[in-house]
Write a protein that holds these residues in place. Structure first.
Motif, PDB file in Angstrom:
ATOM      1  N   VAL A 161       1.117   0.927   7.798  1.00 38.18           N
ATOM      2  CA  VAL A 161       1.708  -0.236   8.487  1.00 38.18           C
ATOM      3  C   VAL A 161       0.572  -1.155   8.947  1.00 38.18           C
ATOM      4  O   VAL A 161      -0.589  -0.728   8.987  1.00 38.18           O
ATOM      5  CB  VAL A 161       2.563   0.218   9.697  1.00 38.18           C
ATOM      6  CG1 VAL A 161       3.693   1.141   9.243  1.00 38.18           C
ATOM      7  CG2 VAL A 161       1.707   0.917  10.750  1.00 38.18           C
ATOM      8  N   ILE A 173       0.826  -1.207   0.000  1.00 39.65           N
ATOM      9  CA  ILE A 173       0.000   0.000   0.000  1.00 39.65           C
ATOM     10  C   ILE A 173       0.865   1.266   0.000  1.00 39.65           C
ATOM     11  O   ILE A 173       0.670   2.166  -0.828  1.00 39.65           O
ATOM     12  CB  ILE A 173      -0.966  -0.008   1.218  1.00 39.65           C
ATOM     13  CG1 ILE A 173      -1.914  -1.223   1.136  1.00 39.65           C
ATOM     14  CG2 ILE A 173      -1.744   1.291   1.324  1.00 39.65           C
ATOM     15  CD1 ILE A 173      -2.858  -1.244  -0.044  1.00 39.65           C
ATOM     16  N   SER A 181      -7.005  -1.634   7.644  1.00 35.01           N
ATOM     17  CA  SER A 181      -8.207  -2.358   7.225  1.00 35.01           C
ATOM     18  C   SER A 181      -9.262  -2.442   8.318  1.00 35.01           C
ATOM     19  O   SER A 181     -10.367  -2.921   8.076  1.00 35.01           O
ATOM     20  CB  SER A 181      -7.826  -3.781   6.804  1.00 35.01           C
ATOM     21  OG  SER A 181      -6.834  -3.739   5.821  1.00 35.01           O
ATOM     22  N   ASP A 189      10.490   3.283   6.594  1.00 35.84           N
ATOM     23  CA  ASP A 189      10.134   1.891   6.906  1.00 35.84           C
ATOM     24  C   ASP A 189      11.160   1.380   7.906  1.00 35.84           C
ATOM     25  O   ASP A 189      12.313   1.818   7.904  1.00 35.84           O
ATOM     26  CB  ASP A 189      10.156   1.023   5.641  1.00 35.84           C
ATOM     27  CG  ASP A 189       9.450  -0.309   5.847  1.00 35.84           C
ATOM     28  OD1 ASP A 189       8.313  -0.461   5.376  1.00 35.84           O
ATOM     29  OD2 ASP A 189      10.033  -1.203   6.506  1.00 35.84           O
TER      30      ASP A 189
HETATM   31  P1  NAP Z   1       2.870  -4.871   3.855  1.00 36.11           P
HETATM   32  O1  NAP Z   1       3.052  -5.062   2.376  1.00 36.11           O
HETATM   33  O2  NAP Z   1       3.138  -6.011   4.768  1.00 36.11           O
HETATM   34  O3  NAP Z   1       3.771  -3.613   4.291  1.00 36.11           O
HETATM   35  C1  NAP Z   1       3.830  -3.086   5.573  1.00 36.11           C
HETATM   36  C2  NAP Z   1       5.199  -2.438   5.731  1.00 36.11           C
HETATM   37  O4  NAP Z   1       5.246  -1.687   6.936  1.00 36.11           O
HETATM   38  C3  NAP Z   1       6.331  -3.475   5.810  1.00 36.11           C
HETATM   39  O5  NAP Z   1       7.418  -3.065   4.989  1.00 36.11           O
HETATM   40  C4  NAP Z   1       6.690  -3.433   7.287  1.00 36.11           C
HETATM   41  O6  NAP Z   1       8.061  -3.780   7.525  1.00 36.11           O
HETATM   42  C5  NAP Z   1       6.462  -1.982   7.610  1.00 36.11           C
HETATM   43  N1  NAP Z   1       6.282  -1.709   9.024  1.00 36.11           N
HETATM   44  C6  NAP Z   1       5.676  -2.470   9.970  1.00 36.11           C
HETATM   45  N2  NAP Z   1       5.694  -1.833  11.159  1.00 36.11           N
HETATM   46  C7  NAP Z   1       6.310  -0.634  10.952  1.00 36.11           C
HETATM   47  C8  NAP Z   1       6.647   0.462  11.790  1.00 36.11           C
HETATM   48  N3  NAP Z   1       6.313   0.472  13.086  1.00 36.11           N
HETATM   49  N4  NAP Z   1       7.317   1.511  11.263  1.00 36.11           N
HETATM   50  C9  NAP Z   1       7.649   1.525   9.969  1.00 36.11           C
HETATM   51  N5  NAP Z   1       7.378   0.508   9.106  1.00 36.11           N
HETATM   52  C10 NAP Z   1       6.712  -0.549   9.609  1.00 36.11           C
HETATM   53  O7  NAP Z   1       1.386  -4.374   4.196  1.00 36.11           O
HETATM   54  P2  NAP Z   1       0.331  -3.659   3.234  1.00 36.11           P
HETATM   55  O8  NAP Z   1      -0.410  -4.697   2.499  1.00 36.11           O
HETATM   56  O9  NAP Z   1       0.998  -2.558   2.499  1.00 36.11           O
HETATM   57  O10 NAP Z   1      -0.682  -3.065   4.328  1.00 36.11           O
HETATM   58  C11 NAP Z   1      -0.392  -1.863   5.015  1.00 36.11           C
HETATM   59  C12 NAP Z   1      -1.659  -1.378   5.714  1.00 36.11           C
HETATM   60  O11 NAP Z   1      -2.679  -1.150   4.732  1.00 36.11           O
HETATM   61  C13 NAP Z   1      -2.241  -2.371   6.722  1.00 36.11           C
HETATM   62  O12 NAP Z   1      -2.772  -1.662   7.821  1.00 36.11           O
HETATM   63  C14 NAP Z   1      -3.364  -3.044   5.974  1.00 36.11           C
HETATM   64  O13 NAP Z   1      -4.414  -3.430   6.857  1.00 36.11           O
HETATM   65  C15 NAP Z   1      -3.834  -1.945   5.020  1.00 36.11           C
HETATM   66  N6  NAP Z   1      -4.395  -2.407   3.753  1.00 36.11           N
HETATM   67  C16 NAP Z   1      -3.884  -3.494   3.112  1.00 36.11           C
HETATM   68  C17 NAP Z   1      -4.479  -3.924   1.919  1.00 36.11           C
HETATM   69  C18 NAP Z   1      -3.967  -5.138   1.189  1.00 36.11           C
HETATM   70  O14 NAP Z   1      -4.716  -5.733   0.392  1.00 36.11           O
HETATM   71  N7  NAP Z   1      -2.741  -5.547   1.381  1.00 36.11           N
HETATM   72  C19 NAP Z   1      -5.562  -3.211   1.377  1.00 36.11           C
HETATM   73  C20 NAP Z   1      -6.013  -2.060   2.030  1.00 36.11           C
HETATM   74  C21 NAP Z   1      -5.423  -1.667   3.233  1.00 36.11           C
HETATM   75  P3  NAP Z   1       8.371  -5.323   7.983  1.00 36.11           P
HETATM   76  O15 NAP Z   1       7.888  -6.197   6.875  1.00 36.11           O
HETATM   77  O16 NAP Z   1       9.848  -5.316   8.151  1.00 36.11           O
HETATM   78  O17 NAP Z   1       7.614  -5.537   9.263  1.00 36.11           O
END
Ligand code: NAP
Length: 292
Positions: free
Chosen positions: A73, A16, A100, A37
């Protein structure tokens, strides 16, 4: 190209966050984009994408002077992150997230809020089963809904943010947190839970049967495996943080499943046909709404 904010900070460069940064660049929506990040591997991957004016591992430093700060995140990490960054935000800046689940995000962020910043939670209804910076792409949000929770923000602040989201390609919709969590429990969280369960059942089968399930997987099972390959940390956090709404929808789902089970046992084809006809109409209305 329409400049909406001078400086935007995106924290969490996964699917995202990276897609947001790419889409900001496409639309020319910000003068500067700062990315942050906690992972050094992510920092390297992001630098190759050439989307950021500056990569800053420390989210507090990344946030300084930003007009808009986006926390992308996992929802379980939002509260701690808010605690870290809010004291460093400039007065009058807007803070949003992409989580989400919304009731939990409001609960976790509210203890850290300041009166002179605008808190405007949001959620893009767009995603794939892939995660990490390499999964991001600039058209992810095109034509997809982006839910905004105005809370008690001034209208001018909400409208400006909605213009920004529209620039990312999305269609905005305003909602309250509890309604959001109920709708998403049914449309997104429950389908993921079902996919995780079905694929988990296949994993538990005896070896020969399991191999054949994988070898002969027809499109139905294949679709479930795609959904069930979604990021484990993100989805763990979703279920832990939208537990009440998911359990409520699961209860209704179990009752409907029992109804189907009974219809199959008693060879009641008319009941099955009636339900399958109704569900087909839902699919047609999703296609008509351009959300397929
Ligand atoms: P993702 O691909 O797993 O990416 C999350 C990133 O945030 C990872 O690089 C993670 O690093 C990093 N991170 C975690 N904790 C952190 C912190 N405290 N400070 C800085 N960076 C941090 O997740 P995503 O799919 O992009 O989702 C992100 C958000 O959007 C979530 O809240 C999710 O619910 C929401 N969302 C997701 C989707 C979907 O379909 N994927 C759709 C809509 C909304 P590490 O991997 O090293 O922990």
């Amino acid at each position: 190209m329409t400049l909406i904010y001078d400086k935007v900070t995106v924290i969490g460069m996964g699917l995202i966050g990276t897609s947001i940064a790419l889409s900001i660049r496409r639309g020319g929506l910000a003068g500067q984009v700062i990315c942050s990040d906690c992972s050094t591997n992510v920092a390297k991957a992001v630098s190759r994408l050439n989307i950021t004016n500056q990569f800053e591992a420390d989210p507090a430093i990344a946030t300084k002077d930003a007009d808009l700060v986006i926390m992308a995140v996992p929802v379980g990490a939002v509260g701690k992150l808010a605690e870290q960054i809010i004291p460093h935000m400039k007065s009058g800046a807007v803070l949003t997230d992409t989580g989400s689940t919304k009731i939990s995000v409001l609960r976790d962020v509210s203890p850290h809020l300041r009166e002179d910043i605008y808190w405007l939670p949001s959620h893009p209804l767009a995603g794939t089963e892939h995660s990490g910076p390499s999964a991001g792409f600039e058209s992810l949000f095109d034509g997809r809904y982006w839910i905004v929770l105005p809370l008690d923000c001034e209208e001018v602040v909400v409208s400006k943010f909605e213009t920004f989201v529209t620039g990312l390609g999305s269609v905005t919709e305003r909602m309250q947190a509890d309604y959001h969590d109920k709708v998403l429990a049914l449309t997104s969280h429950l389908p993921h839970l079902i996919a995780y369960t079905i694929v988990g059942t296949a994993v538990d089968l005896e070896t020969q049967l399991k191999n054949d399930v994988i070898r002969f997987s027809a499109s139905g099972f294949r679709d479930f495996t795609r959904i069930a390959s979604s990021d484990p940390v993100m989805w763990r956090d979703v279920f832990l943080n939208n537990d009440a709404a998911v359990l409520e929808m699961l209860q209704r789902f179990s009752e409907d499943l029992s109804y189907l089970q009974r219809a199959i046992r008693w060879q009641e084809g008319d009941k099955l046909e009636e339900i399958f006809t109704r569900t087909r109409e839902i699919r047609r209305s999703i296609i008509d709404a351009g959300q397929d």
